[in-house]
Motif scaffolding. Structure first.
Motif, short mmCIF file in Angstrom:
data_model
loop_
_atom_site.label_atom_id
_atom_site.label_comp_id
_atom_site.label_asym_id
_atom_site.label_seq_id
_atom_site.Cartn_x
_atom_site.Cartn_y
_atom_site.Cartn_z
N MET A 1 34.27 42.58 38.76
CA MET A 1 34.99 42.52 40.01
C MET A 1 35.71 43.65 40.17
SD MET A 1 37.44 39.67 41.60
CE MET A 1 35.95 38.92 41.97
N THR A 2 35.39 44.59 41.26
CA THR A 2 35.97 45.68 41.48
C THR A 2 36.67 45.99 42.56
OG1 THR A 2 33.63 46.89 40.78
CG2 THR A 2 35.16 48.18 42.09
N TYR A 3 37.84 46.69 42.43
CA TYR A 3 39.06 46.79 43.36
C TYR A 3 39.67 48.36 43.17
CZ TYR A 3 43.49 46.30 45.89
OH TYR A 3 44.30 46.53 46.95
N ASP A 4 39.62 49.07 44.29
CA ASP A 4 40.01 50.37 44.27
C ASP A 4 39.34 51.28 43.46
OD1 ASP A 4 41.45 52.30 45.46
OD2 ASP A 4 43.28 52.00 44.31
N GLY A 5 37.98 51.12 43.03
CA GLY A 5 37.38 51.97 42.22
C GLY A 5 37.37 51.44 40.60
N VAL A 6 38.18 50.46 40.27
CA VAL A 6 38.33 49.99 39.06
C VAL A 6 37.35 48.62 38.88
CG1 VAL A 6 40.05 49.53 37.13
CG2 VAL A 6 40.42 51.12 38.87
N LEU A 42 38.34 35.18 37.33
CA LEU A 42 39.08 36.29 37.71
C LEU A 42 38.89 36.63 39.24
CD1 LEU A 42 40.99 38.89 37.01
CD2 LEU A 42 38.63 40.07 36.62
N LEU A 43 40.00 36.55 39.90
CA LEU A 43 40.07 36.83 41.66
C LEU A 43 40.91 37.92 41.72
CD1 LEU A 43 40.66 33.00 42.22
CD2 LEU A 43 38.51 34.02 42.42
N ILE A 44 40.86 38.53 42.79
CA ILE A 44 41.62 39.85 43.11
C ILE A 44 42.04 39.68 44.92
CG2 ILE A 44 41.75 42.14 43.73
CD1 ILE A 44 39.74 42.51 41.26
N TYR A 45 42.93 39.69 45.21
CA TYR A 45 43.47 39.71 46.54
C TYR A 45 44.55 40.78 46.59
CZ TYR A 45 45.43 38.49 50.76
OH TYR A 45 46.05 38.45 52.12
N ASN A 46 44.22 41.58 47.48
CA ASN A 46 45.41 42.46 48.09
C ASN A 46 46.14 43.12 46.81
OD1 ASN A 46 46.72 44.05 49.88
ND2 ASN A 46 48.17 42.29 50.49
#
Length: 112
Positions: A1-6, A42-46
Motif C-alpha cells: 500500500m502506498t501513501y505519499d511516496g512511501v 493494512l488500510l490507509i485513510y487520510n
C-alpha cells in the motif's frame, strides 16, 4: 500500500511479532509501529494507518497510527477499543472514513 511516496507493508519478525514497515525507496525500510495481534489487513485513510487485528485471546480490535511518514517516529498511536469484537475477523474494508469490520456480526468505526 502506498501513501505519499512511501510503501507500507506488514512484516512478521523472526520472533513472530508483526510490524508495519515503511519504505520510501531512498532510506532503509523503517518500522513505523508494532502490532500486538495478528494483522488481518493494512488500510490507509487520510494520513492514518489502520490495522484490524486478531488477538491471541480470541478477540479482535483495530490499531491505528496517525501522522505517518518517514523517518519513522511516533506521532500518535491509538487503539479503537469501541471497535472490537470476539472471534476472528472475516473482512475489513475502508469506505471513505469508516472502517467496516466483520466477524460474526458487523462493526463500524470512523477514522476521522
Amino acid at each position: 500500500m502506498t501513501y505519499d511516496g512511501v510503501v507500507f507493508t506488514l512484516s512478521q519478525q523472526s520472533d513472530g511479532l508483526w510490524t508495519v514497515v515503511g519504505d520510501d525507496g531512498v532510506n532503509s525500510p523503517a518500522t513505523v509501529f508494532g502490532v500486538d495481534g495478528t494483522p488481518f489487513s493494512l488500510l490507509i485513510y487520510n494520513n492514518v494507518l489502520v490495522v484490524p487485528e486478531d488477538n491471541a485471546d480470541g478477540t479482535w480490535d483495530v490499531a491505528a497510527y496517525m501522522g505517518i511518514g518517514l523517518p519513522a517516529h511516533p506521532r500518535y498511536r491509538f487503539r479503537w477499543r469501541h471497535l472490537s469484537g470476539s472471534g476472528e475477523i472475516t473482512a475489513a474494508v475502508l469506505n471513505e472514513s469508516t472502517v467496516h469490520v466483520t466477524d460474526h456480526g458487523r462493526h463500524d468505526g470512523r477514522c476521522a
